[in-house]
Design an enzyme around this catalytic site. Structure first.
Site, PDB file in Angstrom:
ATOM      1  N   LYS A  38       0.813  -1.217   0.000  1.00 28.56           N
ATOM      2  CA  LYS A  38       0.000   0.000   0.000  1.00 28.56           C
ATOM      3  C   LYS A  38       0.853   1.277   0.000  1.00 28.56           C
ATOM      4  O   LYS A  38       2.053   1.242   0.298  1.00 28.56           O
ATOM      5  CB  LYS A  38      -0.922  -0.026   1.221  1.00 28.56           C
ATOM      6  CG  LYS A  38      -1.982  -1.144   1.184  1.00 28.56           C
ATOM      7  CD  LYS A  38      -2.890  -1.033   2.405  1.00 28.56           C
ATOM      8  CE  LYS A  38      -4.013  -2.048   2.385  1.00 28.56           C
ATOM      9  NZ  LYS A  38      -4.932  -1.834   3.544  1.00 28.56           N
ATOM     10  N   TYR A  97     -12.516  -2.134  -3.153  1.00 25.69           N
ATOM     11  CA  TYR A  97     -12.989  -2.153  -1.764  1.00 25.69           C
ATOM     12  C   TYR A  97     -14.502  -1.983  -1.666  1.00 25.69           C
ATOM     13  O   TYR A  97     -15.020  -1.573  -0.620  1.00 25.69           O
ATOM     14  CB  TYR A  97     -12.270  -1.081  -0.949  1.00 25.69           C
ATOM     15  CG  TYR A  97     -10.884  -1.505  -0.494  1.00 25.69           C
ATOM     16  CD1 TYR A  97     -10.710  -2.623   0.326  1.00 25.69           C
ATOM     17  CD2 TYR A  97      -9.757  -0.778  -0.856  1.00 25.69           C
ATOM     18  CE1 TYR A  97      -9.456  -3.011   0.767  1.00 25.69           C
ATOM     19  CE2 TYR A  97      -8.482  -1.160  -0.420  1.00 25.69           C
ATOM     20  CZ  TYR A  97      -8.350  -2.279   0.398  1.00 25.69           C
ATOM     21  OH  TYR A  97      -7.099  -2.653   0.837  1.00 25.69           O
ATOM     22  N   ASN A 105      -1.952   0.347   6.846  1.00 26.92           N
ATOM     23  CA  ASN A 105      -1.395  -0.885   7.396  1.00 26.92           C
ATOM     24  C   ASN A 105      -0.562  -1.677   6.400  1.00 26.92           C
ATOM     25  O   ASN A 105      -0.423  -2.884   6.495  1.00 26.92           O
ATOM     26  CB  ASN A 105      -2.504  -1.724   8.044  1.00 26.92           C
ATOM     27  CG  ASN A 105      -3.600  -2.070   7.065  1.00 26.92           C
ATOM     28  OD1 ASN A 105      -3.531  -1.745   5.889  1.00 26.92           O
ATOM     29  ND2 ASN A 105      -4.620  -2.753   7.554  1.00 26.92           N
ATOM     30  N   HIS A 145      -2.251  -5.399   1.659  1.00 29.62           N
ATOM     31  CA  HIS A 145      -3.532  -6.091   1.491  1.00 29.62           C
ATOM     32  C   HIS A 145      -3.236  -7.531   1.105  1.00 29.62           C
ATOM     33  O   HIS A 145      -2.309  -7.789   0.347  1.00 29.62           O
ATOM     34  CB  HIS A 145      -4.364  -5.454   0.365  1.00 29.62           C
ATOM     35  CG  HIS A 145      -5.487  -6.354  -0.077  1.00 29.62           C
ATOM     36  ND1 HIS A 145      -6.703  -6.386   0.571  1.00 29.62           N
ATOM     37  CD2 HIS A 145      -5.551  -7.312  -1.046  1.00 29.62           C
ATOM     38  CE1 HIS A 145      -7.473  -7.309  -0.002  1.00 29.62           C
ATOM     39  NE2 HIS A 145      -6.802  -7.889  -0.984  1.00 29.62           N
ATOM     40  N   GLU A 196      -9.742 -10.733  -7.402  1.00 31.58           N
ATOM     41  CA  GLU A 196      -8.811  -9.616  -7.233  1.00 31.58           C
ATOM     42  C   GLU A 196      -7.664  -9.701  -8.227  1.00 31.58           C
ATOM     43  O   GLU A 196      -7.255  -8.686  -8.810  1.00 31.58           O
ATOM     44  CB  GLU A 196      -8.294  -9.595  -5.785  1.00 31.58           C
ATOM     45  CG  GLU A 196      -9.389  -9.216  -4.784  1.00 31.58           C
ATOM     46  CD  GLU A 196      -8.976  -9.355  -3.321  1.00 31.58           C
ATOM     47  OE1 GLU A 196      -9.824  -9.116  -2.446  1.00 31.58           O
ATOM     48  OE2 GLU A 196      -7.805  -9.693  -3.046  1.00 31.58           O
TER      49      GLU A 196
HETATM   50  P1  ADP Z   1      -7.832  -6.598   6.024  1.00 30.52           P
HETATM   51  O1  ADP Z   1      -7.044  -5.659   5.127  1.00 30.52           O
HETATM   52  O2  ADP Z   1      -7.012  -7.077   7.188  1.00 30.52           O
HETATM   53  O3  ADP Z   1      -8.501  -7.702   5.274  1.00 30.52           O
HETATM   54  P2  ADP Z   1     -10.478  -5.339   6.206  1.00 30.52           P
HETATM   55  O4  ADP Z   1     -10.837  -6.124   4.978  1.00 30.52           O
HETATM   56  O5  ADP Z   1     -11.368  -5.446   7.385  1.00 30.52           O
HETATM   57  O6  ADP Z   1      -8.992  -5.702   6.701  1.00 30.52           O
HETATM   58  O7  ADP Z   1     -10.356  -3.785   5.852  1.00 30.52           O
HETATM   59  C1  ADP Z   1      -9.794  -3.370   4.632  1.00 30.52           C
HETATM   60  C2  ADP Z   1      -8.887  -2.206   4.893  1.00 30.52           C
HETATM   61  O8  ADP Z   1      -9.665  -1.101   5.361  1.00 30.52           O
HETATM   62  C3  ADP Z   1      -7.834  -2.419   5.993  1.00 30.52           C
HETATM   63  O9  ADP Z   1      -6.692  -3.108   5.566  1.00 30.52           O
HETATM   64  C4  ADP Z   1      -7.524  -0.987   6.365  1.00 30.52           C
HETATM   65  O10 ADP Z   1      -6.658  -0.344   5.429  1.00 30.52           O
HETATM   66  C5  ADP Z   1      -8.899  -0.329   6.282  1.00 30.52           C
HETATM   67  N1  ADP Z   1      -9.571  -0.358   7.587  1.00 30.52           N
HETATM   68  C6  ADP Z   1     -10.127  -1.421   8.204  1.00 30.52           C
HETATM   69  N2  ADP Z   1     -10.641  -1.087   9.404  1.00 30.52           N
HETATM   70  C7  ADP Z   1     -10.413   0.243   9.572  1.00 30.52           C
HETATM   71  C8  ADP Z   1     -10.706   1.185  10.598  1.00 30.52           C
HETATM   72  N3  ADP Z   1     -11.331   0.833  11.716  1.00 30.52           N
HETATM   73  N4  ADP Z   1     -10.311   2.465  10.407  1.00 30.52           N
HETATM   74  C9  ADP Z   1      -9.672   2.853   9.284  1.00 30.52           C
HETATM   75  N5  ADP Z   1      -9.364   2.003   8.263  1.00 30.52           N
HETATM   76  C10 ADP Z   1      -9.724   0.713   8.405  1.00 30.52           C
HETATM   77 MG    MG Z   2     -10.001  -7.646   3.843  1.00 31.27          MG
END
Ligand code: ADP
Ligand code: MG
Length: 139
Positions: free
Chosen positions: A10, A50, A113, A116, A127
């Site tokens: 990212k 997303y 974070n 992905h 994807e």
């Molecule tokens: P993952 O990437 O671990 O699969 P999710 O699919 O739940 O997590 O969420 C997609 C992305 O959305 C996350 O990687 C993160 O960048 C963002 N995200 C998720 N939860 C939050 C939150 N509470 N606040 C801000 N951004 C979030």
């Molecule tokens: Mg996810």
């Protein structure tokens, strides 16, 4: 079983020149990078990617973040690649991520974070198809 998963390094990570360090963790875990391209994600691509999160309060922030700087889209191949990559990525929130995981090592916060990874084989296929054609993947 050998399978494929889809990965994105990212913007928060590419901005800090962490592509190589993240790839070292991926390869160190035995996953093979069988396709990789650095792109600037468009708003349309990020919104589609997303879409499952479109009702979530962070959706706008997430789309903004994903389009803020280049990303590296990748296809990873290996034994149980989907689950293995989720394991080495660590929890979504880096504060909850296990020691040694990519997010524990590099992520800034729950939104920024660093990586992905697909959450199922079906989503991995969808994807991968959004960003790569089969001839661009060299296993
Ligand atoms: P993952 O990437 O671990 O699969 P999710 O699919 O739940 O997590 O969420 C997609 C992305 O959305 C996350 O990687 C993160 O960048 C963002 N995200 C998720 N939860 C939050 C939150 N509470 N606040 C801000 N951004 C979030
Ligand atoms: Mg996810």
């Amino acid at each position: 079983m050998t399978e494929r998963t889809f990965s994105i390094i990212k913007p928060d990570a590419t901005e800090r020149n962490l592509t190589g360090k993240i790839n070292a963790v991926i390869e160190g875990a035995g996953l093979r990078i069988v396709a990789q391209r650095r792109i600037r994600m468009t708003e349309a691509q990020a919104k589609t990617f997303y879409e499952v999160h479109k009702e979530r309060p962070f959706y706008g922030e997430l789309v903004g973040q994903m389009t803020s700087a280049p990303v590296v889209v990748q296809v990873l191949e290996g034994e149980n690649a989907v689950a293995k990559y989720r394991e080495i990525m660590g929890a979504t929130n880096p504060e909850q991520a296990a020691e040694g995981t990519i997010r524990k090592l590099f992520a800034k916060n729950v939104g920024e974070n660093s990586v992905h990874g697909s959450d199922s084989q079906d989503n991995a296929k969808l994807e991968i198809a959004q960003f790569f054609t089969e001839d661009q993947i060299v296993g």
